[in-house]
Design a protein around this motif. Structure first.
Motif, PDB file in Angstrom:
ATOM      1  N   SER A   1      30.963   7.806 -14.745  1.00  0.00           N
ATOM      2  CA  SER A   1      32.396   7.537 -14.882  1.00  0.00           C
ATOM      3  C   SER A   1      33.218   8.303 -13.843  1.00  0.00           C
ATOM      4  CB  SER A   1      32.863   7.910 -16.287  1.00  0.00           C
ATOM      5  OG  SER A   1      32.119   7.229 -17.261  1.00  0.00           O
ATOM      6  N   ALA A   2      32.825   9.558 -13.589  1.00  0.00           N
ATOM      7  CA  ALA A   2      33.580  10.375 -12.638  1.00  0.00           C
ATOM      8  C   ALA A   2      33.576   9.750 -11.249  1.00  0.00           C
ATOM      9  CB  ALA A   2      32.999  11.785 -12.583  1.00  0.00           C
ATOM     10  N   TYR A   3      32.453   9.157 -10.845  1.00  0.00           N
ATOM     11  CA  TYR A   3      32.390   8.495  -9.546  1.00  0.00           C
ATOM     12  C   TYR A   3      33.443   7.393  -9.459  1.00  0.00           C
ATOM     13  CZ  TYR A   3      27.865  10.562  -8.155  1.00  0.00           C
ATOM     14  OH  TYR A   3      26.859  11.393  -7.771  1.00  0.00           O
ATOM     15  N   MET A   4      33.465   6.539 -10.481  1.00  0.00           N
ATOM     16  CA  MET A   4      34.403   5.412 -10.464  1.00  0.00           C
ATOM     17  C   MET A   4      35.848   5.891 -10.446  1.00  0.00           C
ATOM     18  SD  MET A   4      32.703   2.582 -13.014  1.00  0.00           S
ATOM     19  CE  MET A   4      32.527   3.679 -14.434  1.00  0.00           C
ATOM     20  N   ALA A   5      36.151   6.914 -11.248  1.00  0.00           N
ATOM     21  CA  ALA A   5      37.526   7.401 -11.334  1.00  0.00           C
ATOM     22  C   ALA A   5      37.983   8.025 -10.026  1.00  0.00           C
ATOM     23  CB  ALA A   5      37.639   8.414 -12.471  1.00  0.00           C
ATOM     24  N   ILE A   6      37.095   8.790  -9.386  1.00  0.00           N
ATOM     25  CA  ILE A   6      37.458   9.436  -8.119  1.00  0.00           C
ATOM     26  C   ILE A   6      37.682   8.396  -7.032  1.00  0.00           C
ATOM     27  CG2 ILE A   6      36.591  10.951  -6.298  1.00  0.00           C
ATOM     28  CD1 ILE A   6      35.184  12.565  -8.550  1.00  0.00           C
ATOM     29  N   ILE A   7      36.799   7.398  -6.965  1.00  0.00           N
ATOM     30  CA  ILE A   7      36.971   6.338  -5.953  1.00  0.00           C
ATOM     31  C   ILE A   7      38.205   5.504  -6.265  1.00  0.00           C
ATOM     32  CG2 ILE A   7      35.930   4.275  -4.941  1.00  0.00           C
ATOM     33  CD1 ILE A   7      33.188   5.590  -5.488  1.00  0.00           C
ATOM     34  N   ASN A   8      38.456   5.227  -7.536  1.00  0.00           N
ATOM     35  CA  ASN A   8      39.650   4.498  -7.951  1.00  0.00           C
ATOM     36  C   ASN A   8      40.919   5.204  -7.477  1.00  0.00           C
ATOM     37  OD1 ASN A   8      41.171   2.579  -9.941  1.00  0.00           O
ATOM     38  ND2 ASN A   8      41.807   4.623 -10.543  1.00  0.00           N
ATOM     39  N   ALA A   9      40.876   6.543  -7.479  1.00  0.00           N
ATOM     40  CA  ALA A   9      42.048   7.317  -7.069  1.00  0.00           C
ATOM     41  C   ALA A   9      42.372   7.159  -5.602  1.00  0.00           C
ATOM     42  CB  ALA A   9      41.831   8.795  -7.399  1.00  0.00           C
TER      43      ALA A   9
ATOM     44  N   ALA B   1      29.909   0.986  -3.645  1.00  0.00           N
ATOM     45  CA  ALA B   1      30.526  -0.044  -2.797  1.00  0.00           C
ATOM     46  C   ALA B   1      31.457  -0.930  -3.615  1.00  0.00           C
ATOM     47  CB  ALA B   1      29.438  -0.884  -2.121  1.00  0.00           C
ATOM     48  N   ALA B   2      31.024  -1.316  -4.823  1.00  0.00           N
ATOM     49  CA  ALA B   2      31.871  -2.139  -5.692  1.00  0.00           C
ATOM     50  C   ALA B   2      33.148  -1.401  -6.058  1.00  0.00           C
ATOM     51  CB  ALA B   2      31.092  -2.526  -6.951  1.00  0.00           C
TER      52      ALA B   2
END
Length: 308
Positions: A91-99, A152-153
């Motif tokens: 989850s942390a990966y997605m949230a950081i990239i989302n930011a 990448a997604a």
């Protein structure tokens, strides 16, 4: 910022941080497309209810094209991509990239709106990329094809958010923000519905084996739509109305922190040095691009000029 809006900002950061946890729970059971469709459907119902309570109209004939584009680029595609990424990365990966979405918005603004892209902004973007690279290199997840495809997604989803922000400014539709939120969710639901039917027919979801896991997975989709989409959008647009977009967008600082804490508490995801370093660099990068963090060197130059 008013105390009430500080509370709204903290709640919004917590809600959007929690969305990545719910995707991690729901996607393995129902698949990315059904998870995204459930999210936009429940979120749309909440927003329609809020529209009716506020006596607002969608004015669909006038704004249909706008809703469809925003529903596709800002909702259907990124929600599906993040739901797919939830199958392979923390989850942390997605949230950081989302930011990183504000960073991509700055790039699109420079290309499409001829906005100035200063050296500080460029440095902020590079710093954000380095932050993600550090996260991938020394984060908790093993680097393999599944991990890299999930990253990448997530990056493509953040790019979609960045473009959508510029598109909204380009079109400048005179519709209430709540109507834009509701209309885009309805459009996203219409777009995802046939895809969800086809995916369900070709590859039926693997329902959890126990009642507890079933309730947990279904509850995750409901909460993802109702709280993390419907209520969260309402809070966000209230913040924009009260404090302005420049202050409301600071929620980007809170989402990675909230997601990392939630993931550690509820999914037992490890918080490593790579996670903290990557998150820190991305947050600093966001601050530089948005002009919320200033480099000391620039302040020193300005003081020297004043002395002269």
């Amino acid at each position: 910022m008013k105390p009430a809006n500080i509370v709204r900002l903290l709640l919004l950061g917590g809600m959007w941080g929690m969305s990545f946890i719910f995707m991690r729970i729901a996607s393995p059971a129902f698949g990315p497309i059904l998870t995204a469709f459930g999210r936009v459907s429940f979120g749309g119902l909440v927003l329609i209810a809020l529209l009716l309570l506020n006596n607002l109209s969608l004015d669909w004939r006038r704004n249909a094209r706008f809703y469809l584009v925003i529903g596709l680029v800002n909702t259907a595609v990124p929600f599906s991509l993040f739901s797919w990424a939830a199958l392979s990365i923390p989850s942390a990966y997605m949230a950081i990239i989302n930011a990183m979405a504000p960073l991509f918005a700055a790039l699109f603004g420079a290309v499409l709106l001829s906005e100035s892209l200063s050296a500080v902004r460029i440095f902020g973007f590079v710093l954000g990329v380095i932050g993600v690279a550090i996260l991938v290199g020394i984060g908790p997840a093993h680097v393999n094809f599944e991990t890299l495809s999930g990253i990448a997604a997530s990056v493509i989803a953040a790019i979609c958010y960045g473009y959508a922000a510029i598109y909204i400014r380009q079109v400048a539709v005179k519709a209430p923000p709540l109507a834009v939120a509701a209309g885009s969710q309805i459009a996203a639901s219409l777009f995802l519905f046939p895809i969800a039917l086809i995916v369900t027919w070709v590859h039926p979801p693997s329902w959890p084996t126990t009642l507890y896991l079933t309730v947990r997975s279904v509850g995750a989709i409901v909460l993802l739509g109702v709280i993390c989409t419907g209520i969260a959008y309402a809070l966000y647009f209230r913040l924009i109305a009260d404090e302005g977009a420049s202050r409301a967008v600071t929620v980007a600082f809170l989402i990675p922190i909230a997601a990392t804490i939630w993931a550690s508490l509820f999914l037992n995801e490890r918080i490593t040095i790579g996670t903290l370093c990557g998150m820190g660099l991305v947050i600093i990068a966001i601050g530089l691009v948005l002009g919320l963090v200033r480099m000391p060197h620039r302040q020193w130059i300005s003081k020297e000029q004043k002395n002269n």
